[in-house]
Motif scaffolding. Structure first.
Motif, PDB file in Angstrom:
ATOM      1  N   ILE B 381       0.852  -1.193   0.000  1.00 42.12           N
ATOM      2  CA  ILE B 381       0.000   0.000   0.000  1.00 42.12           C
ATOM      3  C   ILE B 381       0.888   1.244   0.000  1.00 42.12           C
ATOM      4  CG2 ILE B 381      -1.726   1.312   1.302  1.00 42.12           C
ATOM      5  CD1 ILE B 381      -2.572  -1.423   2.561  1.00 42.12           C
ATOM      6  N   GLY B 382       0.517   2.224  -0.804  1.00 39.84           N
ATOM      7  CA  GLY B 382       1.231   3.493  -0.816  1.00 39.84           C
ATOM      8  C   GLY B 382       0.447   4.556  -0.066  1.00 39.84           C
ATOM      9  N   LYS B 383       1.089   5.227   0.879  1.00 38.71           N
ATOM     10  CA  LYS B 383       0.436   6.307   1.621  1.00 38.71           C
ATOM     11  C   LYS B 383       1.436   7.437   1.813  1.00 38.71           C
ATOM     12  CE  LYS B 383      -1.965   5.191   5.435  1.00 38.71           C
ATOM     13  NZ  LYS B 383      -2.369   4.364   6.635  1.00 38.71           N
ATOM     14  N   VAL B 384       1.020   8.651   1.494  1.00 41.46           N
ATOM     15  CA  VAL B 384       1.869   9.809   1.789  1.00 41.46           C
ATOM     16  C   VAL B 384       1.039  10.890   2.468  1.00 41.46           C
ATOM     17  CG1 VAL B 384       3.507   9.464  -0.126  1.00 41.46           C
ATOM     18  CG2 VAL B 384       1.450  10.876  -0.477  1.00 41.46           C
ATOM     19  N   SER B 385       1.736  11.686   3.273  1.00 38.88           N
ATOM     20  CA  SER B 385       1.172  12.945   3.781  1.00 38.88           C
ATOM     21  C   SER B 385       2.030  14.066   3.213  1.00 38.88           C
ATOM     22  CB  SER B 385       1.226  13.009   5.316  1.00 38.88           C
ATOM     23  OG  SER B 385       0.520  11.923   5.855  1.00 38.88           O
ATOM     24  N   VAL B 386       1.346  15.047   2.618  1.00 46.51           N
ATOM     25  CA  VAL B 386       2.051  16.162   1.990  1.00 46.51           C
ATOM     26  C   VAL B 386       1.704  17.444   2.751  1.00 46.51           C
ATOM     27  CG1 VAL B 386       2.321  17.516  -0.121  1.00 46.51           C
ATOM     28  CG2 VAL B 386       1.956  15.029  -0.264  1.00 46.51           C
ATOM     29  N   THR B 387       2.737  18.135   3.198  1.00 50.77           N
ATOM     30  CA  THR B 387       2.517  19.463   3.791  1.00 50.77           C
ATOM     31  C   THR B 387       2.826  20.502   2.728  1.00 50.77           C
ATOM     32  OG1 THR B 387       3.296  18.575   5.885  1.00 50.77           O
ATOM     33  CG2 THR B 387       3.100  20.979   5.717  1.00 50.77           C
ATOM     34  N   THR B 388       1.877  21.362   2.480  1.00 46.13           N
ATOM     35  CA  THR B 388       2.086  22.369   1.430  1.00 46.13           C
ATOM     36  C   THR B 388       2.664  23.643   2.029  1.00 46.13           C
ATOM     37  OG1 THR B 388      -0.134  23.263   1.706  1.00 46.13           O
ATOM     38  CG2 THR B 388       0.132  21.469   0.117  1.00 46.13           C
ATOM     39  N   THR B 393      -2.188  20.131   5.121  1.00 47.70           N
ATOM     40  CA  THR B 393      -1.661  18.764   5.166  1.00 47.70           C
ATOM     41  C   THR B 393      -2.624  17.877   4.387  1.00 47.70           C
ATOM     42  OG1 THR B 393      -0.616  19.123   7.309  1.00 47.70           O
ATOM     43  CG2 THR B 393      -0.961  16.836   6.630  1.00 47.70           C
ATOM     44  N   LEU B 394      -2.121  17.273   3.337  1.00 50.26           N
ATOM     45  CA  LEU B 394      -2.939  16.476   2.423  1.00 50.26           C
ATOM     46  C   LEU B 394      -2.491  15.016   2.498  1.00 50.26           C
ATOM     47  CD1 LEU B 394      -2.543  18.944  -0.582  1.00 50.26           C
ATOM     48  CD2 LEU B 394      -4.444  18.856   1.066  1.00 50.26           C
ATOM     49  N   HIS B 395      -3.439  14.126   2.322  1.00 52.33           N
ATOM     50  CA  HIS B 395      -3.121  12.696   2.377  1.00 52.33           C
ATOM     51  C   HIS B 395      -3.530  12.031   1.061  1.00 52.33           C
ATOM     52  CE1 HIS B 395      -2.394  13.109   6.684  1.00 52.33           C
ATOM     53  NE2 HIS B 395      -3.518  13.844   6.732  1.00 52.33           N
ATOM     54  N   ALA B 396      -2.775  11.040   0.660  1.00 48.65           N
ATOM     55  CA  ALA B 396      -3.159  10.266  -0.530  1.00 48.65           C
ATOM     56  C   ALA B 396      -2.713   8.831  -0.353  1.00 48.65           C
ATOM     57  CB  ALA B 396      -2.532  10.868  -1.792  1.00 48.65           C
ATOM     58  N   ARG B 397      -3.394   7.943  -1.036  1.00 47.54           N
ATOM     59  CA  ARG B 397      -3.012   6.529  -0.966  1.00 47.54           C
ATOM     60  C   ARG B 397      -3.278   5.859  -2.306  1.00 47.54           C
ATOM     61  NH1 ARG B 397      -5.598   3.211   3.382  1.00 47.54           N
ATOM     62  NH2 ARG B 397      -5.120   1.390   2.109  1.00 47.54           N
ATOM     63  N   VAL B 398      -2.514   4.807  -2.578  1.00 50.69           N
ATOM     64  CA  VAL B 398      -2.827   3.894  -3.682  1.00 50.69           C
ATOM     65  C   VAL B 398      -2.779   2.487  -3.105  1.00 50.69           C
ATOM     66  CG1 VAL B 398      -1.896   5.378  -5.514  1.00 50.69           C
ATOM     67  CG2 VAL B 398      -0.422   3.673  -4.441  1.00 50.69           C
TER      68      VAL B 398
END
Lengths: 463, 463
Positions: B381-388, B393-398
């Motif tokens: 599973i791919g998960k990231v948290s991105v701080t702009t 703070t944004l989250h995404a997953r594949v």
């Protein structure tokens, strides 16, 4: 770049000069070479050895007039890679090659196949050959000690550590820089392999282990000479050999008194043609029989008091079905000693299935002994208790089995062993064996390490 | 003789018939072969690969007109042993070869070098080639699953388990009996090796691991065909592979639904040219940027939420000093994805040292994630948290990174990848690459697996 044990050891191997090796170490190294050559001859004709030799020929696909490296078992020539592979397979077969007690490592069978082949290919001098061989011994023994007893419980140290020893020896002949030598250690160590599992099936893996330890170590050094990089801490690193294959590794052992302590002379010759773990008890039984004037039929039972390593390696075979398994069976070894006075290649070949030996085997047990186990692997003490048919219980011990450094074999005894092995396998007549020996004793004086058989057997054939 | 997992698995490999393999599995196997051939071409010219190729030529010492086996990187010919060794070294170099998630094992790079070389030498049919390759995949993947996560912490599974996979594939083409196949497993498994230690030094061992896994596995099968015996329980025995190199081995995995579950089709293609452990986060970052319309300079920080294995393998490199280390550096991979939209061979070659990529790298951290770690290795599973930079703070997953079985590459995408790799290394022109592809897609129909370049590049040169 900071120093660390792998680097220090690699630098030692890369810079070891012949002149820095004390004369008694050189003399012992020559004796070890002679002893090795006899073992390599002794492997001729053995099925697993010949199978590896056929593989090597097929993998090459073609011979070349440039081939300079002797394949000892059949007097053919090959490249360093395949000559080393085949000679290493051959020289561990009859279980007569040397062993270093403290590391439980057989140096000759992985070091000399590489140094002989490479010295022949490079036209190196006898002094270079000896310096490289000693480098292989000193490195391999220390790495074996470093990997510890936990390693040996599952892994055949001569296979795993042998690749590093072979790389050190090859690297020294190739004149690698210390940095390149460290690369060679990295490439050899990441190929370290050899599992004891084959023992319980009497499979042929032991020959494969030595063949590939020599070949892989040589390959690692040749790759390093051509710029191929290896891990810098393959021995002690967090994902290195000890991390993966040991639970009691001690990095201090890697650099133990380098250049002062010569581990080469601590190496034992094998007198009996059996697994070394049987030798202390074998000699203790012979001492008991001599001291109490016992005939074999006087003996009702024998308990061999052994270290845990002996039980780990020998415990899986109860009734041997091959000569090789017989060499790993304490009862058979003690039976041959009791009835024949010696457990040599001929005694095994003809004796291990005989009724009296099989019956004696059933009267032998092994028991873990605290004193023996604590002394091991630095010292291999032999202790037996013998129960006689007339009801006595007798005890005997030896502190240094025959062939150990304090009880070493003389050049005369080594000559006898060499000629016997050549005759056993029919790899060389007695005259040919003596011609090979003449050259081998004088190898330090050789300006170039040349062909074995041109210089001895061929010259001899004309005599 | 009682059944046990090693024996059952060996019998499966020895008796697998082409007709028993479902059509979708055959089709996927062909795609995997094409993908492998592109990776092998992609390794041409790489220093570690060419060094191994030079070693192989020197170890042979001479060519022969009988040589039937293509060395893909330079279109020379060799014996099966050296062709397999060199092609295996080549095909893992650009980090574009396939991977099986559950076993964390790269099957193609150790299986196809052996089946291609041996099929060429034997004149085997395309169907035999595919059956043997599938045998290698099915065996290797199960052995990788069996060895477990503890093994992968220190050992490079593709090196260790790869030898067994290669032996299975070679043994199937050599038509070994089940008993001989078990011997081949024994000889391959006792040579199993490959340590991760090299990663922290950016050393060249990865190419050595695949080269020797293929060569050793082939050797093991050829020895077995000639009567050389191996341990019968090399995988699960008390002194076997798992005993020495795993603490969580599960023998049930060795025989998991043999002939029903086709692990071959579970194999993932690599989209990015980086360590597979970076791919889930890479795709998750791309998803975050697409979903929130972020430009790379909008990103102040990224946390990649990963499994422990990613930290073990990627954690040792902080500032990459080579392209290869860059492929094992999460920050670099995410930087290339952010700025270039893709982390391919060309992006790494030119981009990994650039200021914007290096600066992005410093804004990336990895954090162990409980959900991701529990799902691994069955699912990556791919998960990231991105701080702009504007404070969000944004989250995404594949759930299935691109190339995984549920998100596989089409034949068109595989073609693009193949042509790109051939061009990258200059191993083949686009026209030559397309000719090679034409043959490779049709390999099932080949009566004999013949020369690669005569049939394609040469014919094409005349067109």
């Amino acid at each position: 770049m900071t120093d660390h044990p792998s680097r220090t050891l690699a630098a030692f191997a890369a810079t070891l000069e012949f002149g820095a090796i004390p004369a008694p170490v050189v003399e012992r190294a020559v004796n070890l070479y002679v002893d090795w050559l006899g073992s390599a001859l002794g492997g001729s004709g053995a099925r697993p050895v010949e199978t590896i030799a056929r593989f090597a020929r097929a993998a090459r696909g073609a011979q070349s007039p440039q081939d300079a490296c002797d394949v000892v078992i059949d007097r053919s020539r090959s490249t360093p890679y395949f000559a080393a592979m085949t000679n290493a397979a051959a020289s561990h077969y009859v279980e007569q090659d040397d062993v270093h007690n403290g590391s439980v490592f057989h140096p000759a069978t992985v070091v000399f196949p590489v140094t002989l082949a490479l010295a022949q290919a490079l036209g190196a001098s006898g002094r270079e050959f000896i310096a490289a061989s000693v480098a292989g011994y000193e490195v391999g023994i220390r790495v074996g000690e470093f990997m510890g007893r936990s390693h040996y419980k599952v892994f055949h140290t001569t296979g795993t550590v042998g690749a590093i020893a072979a790389a050190a020896a090859a690297g020294r002949l190739l004149k690698l820089t210390p940095g390149q030598m460290l690369d060679a250690f990295g490439s050899a160590g990441t190929q370290a392999s050899g599992l004891w599992e084959f023992l319980r099936d009497a499979a042929d893996s032991k020959q494969l282990h030595t063949a590939m330890a020599a070949a892989n170590g040589l390959m690692a050094a040749q790759l390093a000479a051509d710029g191929f990089r290896g891990a810098q801490r393959i021995l002690e690193g967090a994902q290195g050999m000890a991390a993966g294959m040991s639970s009691d590794a001690d990095p201090a052992k890697l650099v133990d008194r380098l250049g002062e302590r010569w581990a080469t002379v601590e190496t034992s010759f094998k007198y009996h043609a059996a697994c070394r773990h049987t030798h202390p008890a074998a000699d203790a039984l012979l001492a008991a029989m001599a001291g109490h004037r016992l005939a074999p039929d006087d003996i009702a039972a024998v308990t061999a008091h052994v270290h845990q390593g002996a039980i780990d390696v020998l415990g899986s075979v109860t009734v041997p079905s091959t000569v090789h398994q017989a060499k790993f069976n304490m009862g058979t070894v003690l039976g041959l000693c009791a009835y024949r006075g010696y457990a040599g290649v001929n005694e095994f070949e003809h004796g291990y299935r005989e009724a009296e030996i099989a019956a004696f085997r059933e009267r032998v047990t092994m028991a873990l002994d605290d004193e023996v186990d604590r002394a091991y692997p630095a010292r291999w003490i032999g202790k037996v208790s013998v129960t006689t048919r007339d009801g006595r219980t007798l005890h005997a011990r030896v502190d240094e089995p025959k062939g150990d450094p304090g009880n070493t074999l003389s050049r005369e005894e080594l000559t006898t062993k060499f000629v016997r092995l050549a005759a056993f396998s029919q790899a060389a007549s007695e005259a040919e064996a003596r011609a090979l020996l003449d050259d081998a004793w004088r190898i330090v004086d050789a300006e170039r390490v040349g062909a074995l058989f041109e210089a001895s057997a061929v010259a001899n054939a004309g005599a």
